[in-house]
Motif scaffolding. Structure first.
Motif, PDB file in Angstrom:
ATOM      1  N   HIS A   1       0.786  -1.180   0.128  1.00  0.00           N
ATOM      2  CA  HIS A   1      -0.221  -0.088   0.140  1.00  0.00           C
ATOM      3  C   HIS A   1       0.879   1.446   0.039  1.00  0.00           C
ATOM      4  N   VAL A   2       0.605   2.410  -0.724  1.00  0.00           N
ATOM      5  CA  VAL A   2       1.143   3.504  -0.704  1.00  0.00           C
ATOM      6  C   VAL A   2       0.184   4.668  -0.323  1.00  0.00           C
ATOM      7  N   PHE A   3       0.477   5.412   0.961  1.00  0.00           N
ATOM      8  CA  PHE A   3      -0.467   6.517   1.292  1.00  0.00           C
ATOM      9  C   PHE A   3       0.299   7.309   2.183  1.00  0.00           C
ATOM     10  N   ASP A   4      -0.181   8.589   2.313  1.00  0.00           N
ATOM     11  CA  ASP A   4       0.415   9.381   3.122  1.00  0.00           C
ATOM     12  C   ASP A   4      -0.135   9.513   4.662  1.00  0.00           C
ATOM     13  N   MET A   5       0.583   8.704   5.476  1.00  0.00           N
ATOM     14  CA  MET A   5       0.007   8.253   6.922  1.00  0.00           C
ATOM     15  C   MET A   5       0.006   9.560   7.861  1.00  0.00           C
ATOM     16  N   ASN A   6       1.220  10.323   7.427  1.00  0.00           N
ATOM     17  CA  ASN A   6       1.740  11.607   8.618  1.00  0.00           C
ATOM     18  C   ASN A   6       1.376  13.046   7.830  1.00  0.00           C
ATOM     19  N   TYR A   7       0.594  13.015   6.806  1.00  0.00           N
ATOM     20  CA  TYR A   7       0.063  14.342   6.333  1.00  0.00           C
ATOM     21  C   TYR A   7       1.236  15.071   5.865  1.00  0.00           C
ATOM     22  N   GLU A   8       2.460  14.636   5.603  1.00  0.00           N
ATOM     23  CA  GLU A   8       3.481  15.561   5.323  1.00  0.00           C
ATOM     24  C   GLU A   8       3.622  15.661   3.641  1.00  0.00           C
ATOM     25  N   SER A   9       2.678  15.059   3.055  1.00  0.00           N
ATOM     26  CA  SER A   9       2.592  15.438   1.457  1.00  0.00           C
ATOM     27  C   SER A   9       3.790  14.532   0.559  1.00  0.00           C
ATOM     28  N   TYR A  10       4.307  13.268   1.381  1.00  0.00           N
ATOM     29  CA  TYR A  10       5.067  12.534   0.832  1.00  0.00           C
ATOM     30  C   TYR A  10       4.423  11.106   0.960  1.00  0.00           C
ATOM     31  N   GLU A  11       4.289  10.375  -0.117  1.00  0.00           N
ATOM     32  CA  GLU A  11       3.685   9.128  -0.135  1.00  0.00           C
ATOM     33  C   GLU A  11       4.512   8.091   0.854  1.00  0.00           C
ATOM     34  N   ASP A  12       3.846   7.410   1.870  1.00  0.00           N
ATOM     35  CA  ASP A  12       4.631   6.195   2.585  1.00  0.00           C
ATOM     36  C   ASP A  12       4.129   5.120   2.028  1.00  0.00           C
ATOM     37  N   ILE A  13       5.230   4.014   2.344  1.00  0.00           N
ATOM     38  CA  ILE A  13       4.842   2.809   1.854  1.00  0.00           C
ATOM     39  C   ILE A  13       4.558   1.683   3.106  1.00  0.00           C
ATOM     40  N   ILE A  14       3.431   0.885   3.126  1.00  0.00           N
ATOM     41  CA  ILE A  14       2.936   0.227   4.038  1.00  0.00           C
ATOM     42  C   ILE A  14       2.963  -1.273   3.654  1.00  0.00           C
ATOM     43  N   LEU A  15       3.739  -2.085   4.345  1.00  0.00           N
ATOM     44  CA  LEU A  15       3.867  -3.495   4.017  1.00  0.00           C
ATOM     45  C   LEU A  15       3.471  -4.410   5.046  1.00  0.00           C
ATOM     46  N   SER A  18       5.281 -11.103   7.300  1.00  0.00           N
ATOM     47  CA  SER A  18       4.871 -12.146   8.671  1.00  0.00           C
ATOM     48  C   SER A  18       4.021 -11.370   9.598  1.00  0.00           C
ATOM     49  N   ASN A  19       4.163 -11.654  10.823  1.00  0.00           N
ATOM     50  CA  ASN A  19       3.422 -11.191  12.046  1.00  0.00           C
ATOM     51  C   ASN A  19       3.741  -9.534  12.160  1.00  0.00           C
ATOM     52  N   SER A  20       3.853  -8.867  11.540  1.00  0.00           N
ATOM     53  CA  SER A  20       4.320  -7.428  11.474  1.00  0.00           C
ATOM     54  C   SER A  20       3.728  -6.617  10.334  1.00  0.00           C
ATOM     55  N   ILE A  21       3.522  -5.302  10.389  1.00  0.00           N
ATOM     56  CA  ILE A  21       3.285  -4.404   9.600  1.00  0.00           C
ATOM     57  C   ILE A  21       4.426  -3.237   9.576  1.00  0.00           C
ATOM     58  N   ILE A  22       5.023  -2.981   8.582  1.00  0.00           N
ATOM     59  CA  ILE A  22       6.007  -2.004   8.592  1.00  0.00           C
ATOM     60  C   ILE A  22       5.661  -0.677   7.583  1.00  0.00           C
ATOM     61  N   ILE A  23       5.940   0.168   8.349  1.00  0.00           N
ATOM     62  CA  ILE A  23       5.413   1.720   7.390  1.00  0.00           C
ATOM     63  C   ILE A  23       7.027   2.437   7.034  1.00  0.00           C
ATOM     64  N   PHE A  24       7.441   2.718   5.890  1.00  0.00           N
ATOM     65  CA  PHE A  24       8.662   3.306   5.443  1.00  0.00           C
ATOM     66  C   PHE A  24       7.799   4.863   5.015  1.00  0.00           C
ATOM     67  N   PHE A  25       8.488   5.744   5.910  1.00  0.00           N
ATOM     68  CA  PHE A  25       7.977   7.138   5.756  1.00  0.00           C
ATOM     69  C   PHE A  25       8.579   7.849   4.505  1.00  0.00           C
ATOM     70  N   THR A  48      -6.283  -2.400   5.682  1.00  0.00           N
ATOM     71  CA  THR A  48      -6.668  -0.981   5.360  1.00  0.00           C
ATOM     72  C   THR A  48      -6.219  -0.118   6.332  1.00  0.00           C
ATOM     73  N   TYR A  49      -6.642   1.230   6.220  1.00  0.00           N
ATOM     74  CA  TYR A  49      -6.478   2.360   7.006  1.00  0.00           C
ATOM     75  C   TYR A  49      -7.324   3.500   7.252  1.00  0.00           C
ATOM     76  N   GLY A  50      -7.488   4.164   8.120  1.00  0.00           N
ATOM     77  CA  GLY A  50      -8.151   5.297   8.285  1.00  0.00           C
ATOM     78  C   GLY A  50      -8.477   5.764   9.910  1.00  0.00           C
ATOM     79  N   ASP A  51      -9.069   6.872   9.829  1.00  0.00           N
ATOM     80  CA  ASP A  51      -9.201   7.414  11.346  1.00  0.00           C
ATOM     81  C   ASP A  51     -10.344   6.970  11.887  1.00  0.00           C
ATOM     82  N   TYR A  52     -10.124   5.936  12.371  1.00  0.00           N
ATOM     83  CA  TYR A  52     -11.502   5.151  12.627  1.00  0.00           C
ATOM     84  C   TYR A  52     -12.118   5.934  14.215  1.00  0.00           C
ATOM     85  N   ASN A  53     -11.189   6.438  14.957  1.00  0.00           N
ATOM     86  CA  ASN A  53     -11.816   6.813  16.087  1.00  0.00           C
ATOM     87  C   ASN A  53     -11.744   8.485  16.133  1.00  0.00           C
TER      88      ASN A  53
END
Length: 293
Positions: A1-15, A18-25, A48-53
């Motif tokens: 997945h490619v998505f801007d997780m931290n609102y910095e206007s740069y695309e982050d990579i989410i992989l 195994s039993n982990s999720i890694i985010i490359f900012f 998937t991702y979203g601001d659920y709360n």
């Protein structure tokens, strides 16, 4: 997945690995030097991702197709996360997608049988709504945080060996979830009100000699734990308020074929025990009974 997780206007990579999720900012030079690893209890086959709360940070929801678990990892801030919340187990999971509408803000997951389920923050209570907060719920009791007449809920979950608390808001809707790991599996659960914000929960262990006491401050979300052991196998437990508004425990226990009574009272921050032994040797399934005048 490619998505801007931290609102910095740069695309982050989410992989998912195994039993982990890694985010490359992402960064201006696309070096991706900054990353975080989120350990997961299960394999994140689809996520998937979203601001659920709706706290301004992006959360992650994932499913394990083979084992059938649905889990959410809520964000503390842009680059750190709370321990995951395992919602429920459903056979035949095959996909999960974001699902947003005027009334729903969450995810939708699909099963191989063609069933579509929506996971979202509770906005109203209806007959077809289920709270996805436990895998194997067991004991349950109610208490009244703030003594406002709105019942809150405490229950145990055999799946992760925790006692969990659901606090409800002024409208009666589930608002906060708090959990504490238990030392042992319990067979009964009793709630006692110390004050508006402090409640004590007594859990009788399955080995029939252990009572686990957990005093919870629901304003600070802190707790104190104590373990009490009886001289014999506990047959019944009664918790009442003493003259100082502290809990007083009445314990019926069996020893040497006799039925005995132990009373535990707090005095100057110490537990004082009083024993009344040999009440009877002719007994079966004894229980406390309260009677009024």
């Amino acid at each position: 997945h490619v998505f801007d997780m931290n609102y910095e206007s740069y695309e982050d990579i989410i992989l998912s690995i195994s039993n982990s999720i890694i985010i490359f900012f992402g960064d201006p030079t696309a070096d991706y030097n900054k990353s975080i690893k989120i350990n997961t209890t299960f394999q994140a086959d689809e996520f998937t991702y979203g601001d659920y709360n709706r706290d301004g940070f992006f959360d992650i929801n994932y499913i394990d197709k083979q084992k059938g678990y649905i889990s959410t990892i809520f964000a503390k801030d842009f680059d750190s996360f709370y321990p995951e919340m395992i919602h429920k187990k459903t056979e035949g999971l095959c996909d999960v997608i974001p699902f947003f509408s005027k009334f729903v803000y969450g995810t939708a997951y699909l099963t191989k049988d063609g069933e579509l389920h929506i996971l979202s923050k509770v906005s109203s209570m209806t007959d077809d709504l289920q709270l996805a907060v436990a895998i194997e719920s067991d004991l349950i009791t109610s208490f009244d945080y703030m003594n406002n007449g709105i019942s809150d809920i405490a229950f145990t979950d055999r799946f992760d060996g925790k006692i969990k608390f659901i606090l409800r808001d002024a409208a009666g809707l589930p608002d906060k979830l708090f959990s504490i790991k238990l030392y042992d599996e319990a067979k009964s659960l009793i709630a006692f009100s110390n004050s508006k914000i402090v409640k004590t929960f007594f859990l009788l262990g399955v080995n029939n000699r252990l009572i686990e006491s957990i005093e919870v401050n629901f304003e600070e979300f802190s707790f104190k734990r104590n373990q009490l052991y009886s001289k014999g196998l506990i047959q019944d437990l009664l918790v009442m308020q003493d003259s100082k508004n502290d809990p007083q425990l009445f314990i019926l226990y069996a020893s040497n074929k006799n039925l005995n009574l132990e009373i535990l009272t707090e005095y100057q921050s110490k537990i004082i025990s009083s024993y009344y032994e040999g009440l009877t040797s002719n007994w079966s399934n004894p229980l406390f009974t309260l009677s009024g005048n």
